[in-house]
Design an enzyme around this catalytic site. Structure first.
Site, PDB file in Angstrom:
ATOM      1  N   ASP A 165       0.821  -1.210   0.000  1.00 29.45           N
ATOM      2  CA  ASP A 165       0.000   0.000   0.000  1.00 29.45           C
ATOM      3  C   ASP A 165       0.859   1.265   0.000  1.00 29.45           C
ATOM      4  O   ASP A 165       2.059   1.244   0.257  1.00 29.45           O
ATOM      5  CB  ASP A 165      -0.904  -0.021   1.233  1.00 29.45           C
ATOM      6  CG  ASP A 165      -2.167   0.817   1.064  1.00 29.45           C
ATOM      7  OD1 ASP A 165      -2.348   1.416  -0.018  1.00 29.45           O
ATOM      8  OD2 ASP A 165      -2.976   0.847   2.004  1.00 29.45           O
ATOM      9  N   GLU A 192       2.642   7.211  -1.935  1.00 28.07           N
ATOM     10  CA  GLU A 192       2.366   8.551  -2.462  1.00 28.07           C
ATOM     11  C   GLU A 192       2.718   9.676  -1.495  1.00 28.07           C
ATOM     12  O   GLU A 192       2.631  10.846  -1.851  1.00 28.07           O
ATOM     13  CB  GLU A 192       0.868   8.699  -2.790  1.00 28.07           C
ATOM     14  CG  GLU A 192       0.280   7.581  -3.596  1.00 28.07           C
ATOM     15  CD  GLU A 192      -0.289   6.453  -2.731  1.00 28.07           C
ATOM     16  OE1 GLU A 192      -1.097   5.682  -3.240  1.00 28.07           O
ATOM     17  OE2 GLU A 192       0.081   6.355  -1.538  1.00 28.07           O
ATOM     18  N   ASP A 196      -8.857   3.384  -3.627  1.00 24.45           N
ATOM     19  CA  ASP A 196      -9.930   3.423  -2.623  1.00 24.45           C
ATOM     20  C   ASP A 196     -11.190   4.105  -3.151  1.00 24.45           C
ATOM     21  O   ASP A 196     -11.487   5.251  -2.815  1.00 24.45           O
ATOM     22  CB  ASP A 196      -9.444   4.159  -1.376  1.00 24.45           C
ATOM     23  CG  ASP A 196      -8.275   3.477  -0.715  1.00 24.45           C
ATOM     24  OD1 ASP A 196      -8.025   2.299  -1.018  1.00 24.45           O
ATOM     25  OD2 ASP A 196      -7.597   4.122   0.106  1.00 24.45           O
TER      26      ASP A 196
END
Length: 639
Positions: free
Chosen positions: A362, A365, A429
């Site tokens: 995950d 960023e 998401d």
């Protein structure tokens, strides 16, 4: 071309960025002259920039001190359509809009006209917009079958608002472009895939059934039996909470400490034995990791002692990032020692060595622009490179155990070059709804856009993820997402950020039966997906394809983003509008298409096709080598 001096302002809050610029001293060179090795651009008779040409590579260099903004314009033809920009969620065709290339949270809502986006903007710049994406890439393709790639990781903007010019703004004193030209889109996509790197074929287990996502501790193993008893084709159990959880106002978060501990042992007692038991039944166990460590976790002090964290600019203190009611250190992947440590210590010893066969890798960023990196690089330049470094760490771990092509990690963050390391994307998401810019339909656009720049495999959280401010899953959404996920190379469910507030696939027999049926459809297509893997490796073609990829002589297909070709032999038109019982479907080419669920033959063109729940419009070519396999889908779904 023009050049300028820039003065940027960057604010970050929990992965959401506000970036502005105050350019000054703009120069638009009026003259040019040939020079050794290139072309000099002149301002007031003096050279201000130089263009060097090396085959299909262009390099612009500013010659004036302090000038660090370059804008380059590429010729555009009337009606020329443009795609690319990495993984875009809102628009497949980029015409008429500009797209900043900056990896970030995509935002919640992503539509400034909605109340949800407004609320999220007020709560930490978190609403997002059409261009926000986890995975930008400064590469664009056009319907003249040309492509341009900016070979730089700095902040840049792809601007297609002017129909006469494709404009690229680069926040640097130099800009390197690579040019590609092909006879058609298939060849162009193949060339780009070769340039950025091709993924290994997906493992048999990943395409041969659904990965069930559950995060209720040890009871996840018991709940999995409900799916199996319902007749689901199950290939994996994904428990992202394997290392513990943390309750926050956003919802149930994970405890960001990727190591066995009293906390994780209490949640998953004797996990190694449970994983081994599943493996004997042909079911893999998947987990979760990200490149940050919580300050209150077990690994934080170990990483601190090893010098593995990014530091503050003004001191030797660890730079901490607020991830939403807990702080974390950012691992400094510019250090080879840190990349090796994470790959071996965490992904290797704590995960692969206990039998874990995959994980969600995950984030990636969040690199702030005001920290200090061990290699001395500018964080503003390193920010977009961070997902690629993160992918390298994960790929290194698989290779160290000889598990490349067998174990599987999947990422949402990316940038140019991530293709060579990340075997599988997931679309991030999405909200648990049908909204235009952040709902179920965005995963189709994500797969199609990312596939054009070299990413063969994409999938999504079946059921959606983000549930905030009363936005919760409906039965219809869950059913429609199953229908869509069955026709992705990997089918994986997720309980979302607020599992207790939302429907789950084992909340009712109706939903459980729905998931089981579509998991069997997904498993039935495994031989075809294996064929698509071979095409991805040999020619760089994505599994899910825009219609124009095989039908470039039909310009009407250039902007279609709500349906796709699954390989060359299937058309999938998922229902992504709430309450729809039918939908308009475009069937391309000159040959007929057969409806999967009724056997009815449709002529090419536009058709209004019935689409009740449980029967999304899916078609196949009757002359396909896989026609017999496709013909069996109706029986699998009803059986």
């Amino acid at each position: 071309m023009d050049i300028a001096r820039g003065k940027s302002c960057v604010e970050m809050y929990r992965g959401n960025f506000s970036i502005s610029d105050e350019p000054s001293g703009r120069i638009i060179p009026a003259k040019w002259r040939r020079a050794d090795g290139g072309i000099e651009f002149l301002d007031a008779g003096s050279p201000c920039a130089v263009l060097r040409i090396d085959g299909t590579r262009l390099q612009f260099d500013v010659l004036l001190p302090g000038y660090d903004r370059i804008t380059v314009r590429f010729h555009a033809e009337p009606e020329e359509v443009v795609w690319g920009g990495g993984e875009q969620m809102s628009y497949l065709a980029l015409n008429g809009r500009s797209f900043p290339m900056w990896t970030s949270e995509p935002g919640v809502g992503r539509d400034k006209t909605t109340e949800l986006t407004r609320i999220m903007d007020e709560q930490g710049m978190a609403g997002g917009d059409y261009w926000n994406t986890n995975y930008p890439q400064p590469t664009f393709l056009t319907s003249r079958w040309l492509a341009v790639h900016l070979d730089a990781s700095c902040y840049s903007v792809l601007d297609f608002s002017d129909p006469a010019a494709h404009r690229v703004e680069v926040w640097s004193g130099c800009a390197r472009f690579e040019l590609f030209a092909s006879s058609g889109p298939l060849e162009l996509v193949s060339a780009l895939s070769a340039r950025f790197g091709r993924q290994p074929a997906l493992p048999e287990w990943a395409i041969g059934g659904a990965i069930v996502g559950l995060k209720s501790g040890a009871s996840s193993f018991e709940r999995l039996e409900r799916f199996i008893d319902a007749g689901a084709a199950v290939s994996g159990l994904w428990c992202e909470d394997w290392a513990g959880i943390r309750e926050t106002s956003f919802g149930r978060r994970l405890f960001w400490d990727w190591v066995g501990s009293e906390r994780s042992e209490a949640r998953y007692p004797d996990l190694t034995a449970s994983i081994a038991t599943l493996a004997k039944r042909g079911i893999r166990f998947l987990a979760y990791a990200n490149p940050y460590l919580a300050v209150d976790g077990t690994l934080y002090e170990e990483a601190l002692a090893g010098g593995h964290f990014c530091l503050r600019q003004d001191s030797d203190e660890v730079y901490l990032v607020d991830f939403g009611e807990f702080d974390c250190g950012v691992l400094d992947f510019t250090r080879e020692e840190t990349r090796d440590w994470f790959a071996e210590r965490i992904l290797g010893r704590e995960m692969l060595d206990i039998g874990i066969s995959g994980w969600m890798a995950d984030f990636g960023e969040y690199l702030p622009t005001d920290l200090r990196l061990a290699d001395g690089s500018d964080a503003m330049e390193a920010h977009n490179r961070w997902p690629v470094l993160w992918a390298q760490v994960n790929a290194k771990a698989l290779a160290s155990r000889g598990r490349t092509g067998d174990a599987l990690f999947f990422m949402r963050a990316g940038f140019s070059g991530v293709q060579a390391y990340c075997p599988l994307l997931w679309a991030g998401d999405q909200c648990v709804d049908f909204t235009r810019h952040d709902g179920i339909g965005t995963v189709v656009t994500a797969a199609l856009s990312s596939g054009l720049v070299g990413n063969a495999y994409s999938h999504s959280d079946c059921g959606g993820y983000t549930s905030l401010h009363g936005n919760v899953r409906s039965v219809e959404l869950m059913q429609r997402w199953c229908e869509l996920s069955a026709f992705a190379p990997v089918m994986r469910s997720h309980e979302g950020n607020r599992p207790d507030d939302n429907l789950q696939f084992d909340s009712s027999s109706e939903l459980l039966d729905c998931f089981a049926r579509w998991s069997r459809v997904h498993a039935h297509l495994a031989p075809y997906v294996r064929h698509l893997c071979h095409e991805a490796q040999g020619a760089g073609l994505p599994a899910q394809r825009p219609l124009f990829l095989h039908y470039p002589d039909e310009p009407a297909l250039f902007t279609v983003q709500d349906q796709f070709l699954y390989g060359a032999d299937m058309v999938v038109a998922p229902v992504i509008e709430e309450g729809a019982e039918a939908r308009r479907v475009i069937l391309p080419g000159s040959g007929v298409w057969r409806h999967c669920w009724t056997g009815k033959v449709y002529a090419p063109g536009v058709a209004e096709v019935p689409a009740p729940i449980g029967q999304p419009p899916v078609f196949y070519r009757p002359d396909s080598a896989f026609a017999q396999l496709f013909a069996g889908l109706e029986g699998v779904l009803r059986g």
